[in-house]
Design an enzyme around this catalytic site. Structure first.
Site, PDB file in Angstrom:
ATOM      1  CE  LYS A   1      -3.668   4.668   0.884  1.00 63.42           C
ATOM      2  NZ  LYS A   1      -2.247   4.643   1.285  1.00 63.42           N
TER       3      LYS A   1
ATOM      4  CG  ASP B   1      -1.749   1.235   1.333  1.00 61.67           C
ATOM      5  OD1 ASP B   1      -2.794   1.251   0.657  1.00 61.67           O
ATOM      6  OD2 ASP B   1      -1.394   2.197   2.055  1.00 61.67           O
TER       7      ASP B   1
ATOM      8  CE1 TYR C   1       0.555   7.714   3.320  1.00 57.28           C
ATOM      9  CE2 TYR C   1       1.110   5.533   2.540  1.00 57.28           C
ATOM     10  CZ  TYR C   1       0.236   6.391   3.160  1.00 57.28           C
ATOM     11  OH  TYR C   1      -0.962   5.900   3.641  1.00 57.28           O
TER      12      TYR C   1
ATOM     13  CG  HIS D   1      -4.454   9.482   0.744  1.00 53.64           C
ATOM     14  ND1 HIS D   1      -3.104   9.439   0.571  1.00 53.64           N
ATOM     15  CD2 HIS D   1      -4.659   9.107   2.025  1.00 53.64           C
ATOM     16  CE1 HIS D   1      -2.517   9.045   1.688  1.00 53.64           C
ATOM     17  NE2 HIS D   1      -3.451   8.844   2.594  1.00 53.64           N
TER      18      HIS D   1
HETATM   19  N1  LIG Z   1      -5.550   5.959   4.343  1.00 48.59           N
HETATM   20  C1  LIG Z   1      -4.968   6.614   5.293  1.00 48.59           C
HETATM   21  O1  LIG Z   1      -5.264   7.769   5.565  1.00 48.59           O
HETATM   22  C2  LIG Z   1      -3.898   5.935   6.080  1.00 48.59           C
HETATM   23  C3  LIG Z   1      -3.508   6.479   7.301  1.00 48.59           C
HETATM   24  C4  LIG Z   1      -2.508   5.801   8.015  1.00 48.59           C
HETATM   25  C5  LIG Z   1      -1.944   4.643   7.524  1.00 48.59           C
HETATM   26  N2  LIG Z   1      -2.345   4.162   6.313  1.00 48.59           N
HETATM   27  C6  LIG Z   1      -1.723   2.946   5.748  1.00 48.59           C
HETATM   28  O2  LIG Z   1      -1.789   1.908   6.670  1.00 48.59           O
HETATM   29  C7  LIG Z   1      -0.484   1.390   6.930  1.00 48.59           C
HETATM   30  C8  LIG Z   1      -0.464   0.789   8.290  1.00 48.59           C
HETATM   31  O3  LIG Z   1      -0.763   1.762   9.307  1.00 48.59           O
HETATM   32  P1  LIG Z   1       0.039   1.794  10.633  1.00 48.59           P
HETATM   33  O4  LIG Z   1       1.427   2.232  10.359  1.00 48.59           O
HETATM   34  O5  LIG Z   1      -0.723   2.537  11.637  1.00 48.59           O
HETATM   35  O6  LIG Z   1       0.059   0.234  11.025  1.00 48.59           O
HETATM   36  P2  LIG Z   1       0.257  -0.526  12.358  1.00 48.59           P
HETATM   37  O7  LIG Z   1       0.905  -1.803  11.959  1.00 48.59           O
HETATM   38  O8  LIG Z   1      -1.017  -0.546  13.136  1.00 48.59           O
HETATM   39  O9  LIG Z   1       1.260   0.333  13.219  1.00 48.59           O
HETATM   40  C9  LIG Z   1       2.621   0.436  12.924  1.00 48.59           C
HETATM   41  C10 LIG Z   1       3.330   0.629  14.244  1.00 48.59           C
HETATM   42  O10 LIG Z   1       3.245  -0.585  14.964  1.00 48.59           O
HETATM   43  C11 LIG Z   1       4.516  -1.018  15.351  1.00 48.59           C
HETATM   44  N3  LIG Z   1       4.603  -2.460  15.094  1.00 48.59           N
HETATM   45  C12 LIG Z   1       4.582  -3.111  13.899  1.00 48.59           C
HETATM   46  N4  LIG Z   1       4.671  -4.426  14.076  1.00 48.59           N
HETATM   47  C13 LIG Z   1       4.752  -4.623  15.406  1.00 48.59           C
HETATM   48  C14 LIG Z   1       4.876  -5.781  16.204  1.00 48.59           C
HETATM   49  N5  LIG Z   1       4.930  -6.993  15.665  1.00 48.59           N
HETATM   50  N6  LIG Z   1       4.918  -5.635  17.547  1.00 48.59           N
HETATM   51  C15 LIG Z   1       4.875  -4.418  18.094  1.00 48.59           C
HETATM   52  N7  LIG Z   1       4.777  -3.268  17.408  1.00 48.59           N
HETATM   53  C16 LIG Z   1       4.708  -3.376  16.055  1.00 48.59           C
HETATM   54  C17 LIG Z   1       5.503  -0.268  14.508  1.00 48.59           C
HETATM   55  O11 LIG Z   1       6.575   0.016  15.328  1.00 48.59           O
HETATM   56  P3  LIG Z   1       8.078   0.264  14.764  1.00 48.59           P
HETATM   57  O12 LIG Z   1       7.984   1.510  13.965  1.00 48.59           O
HETATM   58  O13 LIG Z   1       8.872   0.381  16.005  1.00 48.59           O
HETATM   59  O14 LIG Z   1       8.411  -0.937  13.930  1.00 48.59           O
HETATM   60  C18 LIG Z   1       4.760   0.996  14.136  1.00 48.59           C
HETATM   61  O15 LIG Z   1       4.997   2.009  15.087  1.00 48.59           O
HETATM   62  C19 LIG Z   1       0.431   2.575   6.634  1.00 48.59           C
HETATM   63  O16 LIG Z   1       1.755   2.224   6.352  1.00 48.59           O
HETATM   64  C20 LIG Z   1      -0.248   3.135   5.408  1.00 48.59           C
HETATM   65  O17 LIG Z   1       0.066   2.341   4.280  1.00 48.59           O
HETATM   66  C21 LIG Z   1      -3.323   4.774   5.606  1.00 48.59           C
END
Ligand SMILES: NC(=O)c1ccc[n+]([C@@H]2O[C@H](COP(=O)([O-])OP(=O)(O)OC[C@H]3O[C@@H](n4cnc5c(N)ncnc54)[C@H](OP(=O)(O)O)[C@@H]3O)[C@@H](O)[C@H]2O)c1
Length: 312
Positions: free
Chosen positions: A86, A52, A57, A119
């Protein structure tokens, strides 16, 4: 839904014969360019095939570079991948949609996209400044274009064979309904924040009824602590089933019928987050009963991204 006893291989079918979306997706919202490349390669190696991305980004080039290395080193063919990007808020005017799409494709080094999303439903003042602000620091919106105008331009990308499916992100059910009703090509995917503290149950039910895939972002509550990763119910289930809290949250998301995006930044975490297996029904029900409610990203209210550091 394609039934697979192996959650890691689960895929959901998309409208209009647009193929299938792997349930487990890797999100590329990673501020650092070098980490974007290493994390994307780590995700490929761990088994992720759904990526994604977003114009906003500002790292599509790095993602494209990492995906190319997957083709070269790992023999992973383009058709094995499912790639989304997006359209940003400043490109909602219909005449800006195709150029923005082609620019993203170029940066990603691809010649078609599996999925292109609007987006957010908020149109910003068109132009090169992704975050246009007035003198008081308020976002400058664009009243001269409707979401349906933008949707029509997205439809023409599918008609011209440039992308296989289109969808929306950061929409509420009330914003999705009129687009669904008026669309010639129905939204195939809706991407929103979803986890046990924000289950989006009404939206999920509507999506299931209409054959739309709900794609959950922040399934780990964006890693916030306290948050779902430290929820006592999740911790207890993790201990009981011998999985990590992250694996429990990701399995719950897939088993309730959503695709998901997670952003492990290291190869070890990518392997952990890909290695999920089905939870027993009582565990799913315990998570469904969690009553804490929390949204971690306010983008849905204003169109301004919650997680993107300024300056990139
Ligand atoms: N449409 C939108 O407006 C929108 C908004 C936000 C995100 N997104 C998309 O959604 C994706 C995912 O969102 P998200 O980044 O919030 O995902 P998430 O996986 O819920 O959160 C990522 C965070 O979780 C931590 N993490 C990942 N794996 C872990 C594990 N196994 N154990 C403990 N902590 C863990 C990471 O830490 P570390 O950094 O320390 O590894 C990072 O801080 C984004 O990359 C983007 O593509 C879309």
């Amino acid at each position: 839904m394609i039934e697979s006893s192996d959650l890691r291989l689960k895929k959901f079918p998309l409208h209009h014969g647009a193929g299938q979306i792997p349930a487990l997706g890797f999100g590329t919202l990673i501020p650092d360019p070098a980490v974007t490349v290493s994390a994307t390669k780590g995700a490929l190696e761990a088994g992720f095939r759904h990526f994604d991305c977003a114009e906003r980004y500002r790292n599509e080039r790095e993602v494209g570079e990492a995906l190319q290395s997957g083709h070269a080193a790992g023999g992973i063919a383009r058709e094995d991948l499912f790639v989304t990007t997006k359209l940003w808020n400043t490109n909602h005017r219909p005449e800006r949609v195709a150029p923005a799409f082609e620019a993203s494709l170029d940066r990603l080094k691809l010649n078609y996209l599996d999925l292109y999303l609007i987006h957010t439903p908020f149109a910003f003042q068109p132009g090169d400044e992704q975050d246009p602000r007035d003198q008081d620091g308020n976002v400058v919106y664009d009243p001269g274009v409707t979401l349906l105008d933008t949707w029509r331009a997205m439809e023409s990308l599918v008609d011209r064979g440039r992308c296989r499916a289109i969808g929306l992100s950061d929409v509420s059910l009330s914003k999705l309904l009129p687009i669904y009703e008026s669309a010639s090509i129905k939204p195939a995917v809706v991407q929103v924040e979803a986890h046990p503290y924000l289950p989006e149950t009404d939206l999920l039910e509507y999506c299931k009824e209409k054959g739309i895939v709900l794609l959950a972002f922040a399934p780990l509550g964006h890693g916030a602590r306290p948050g779902p990763l430290e929820d006592p119910v999740v911790l207890a289930i993790a201990a009981r089933v011998g999985k990590t809290p992250a694996q429990v949250l990701l399995a719950w998301a897939v088993q309730r019928g959503t695709a998901l995006l997670t952003t492990p930044r290291t190869a070890a975490r990518a392997r952990e987050n890909f290695d999920i297996s089905a939870l027993p029904p009582d565990a799913l029900e315990e998570i469904n009963q969690i009553e804490t409610r929390q949204r971690f990203n306010e983008v849905v209210k204003t169109g301004s991204p919650g997680f993107i550091p300024q300056g990139r």
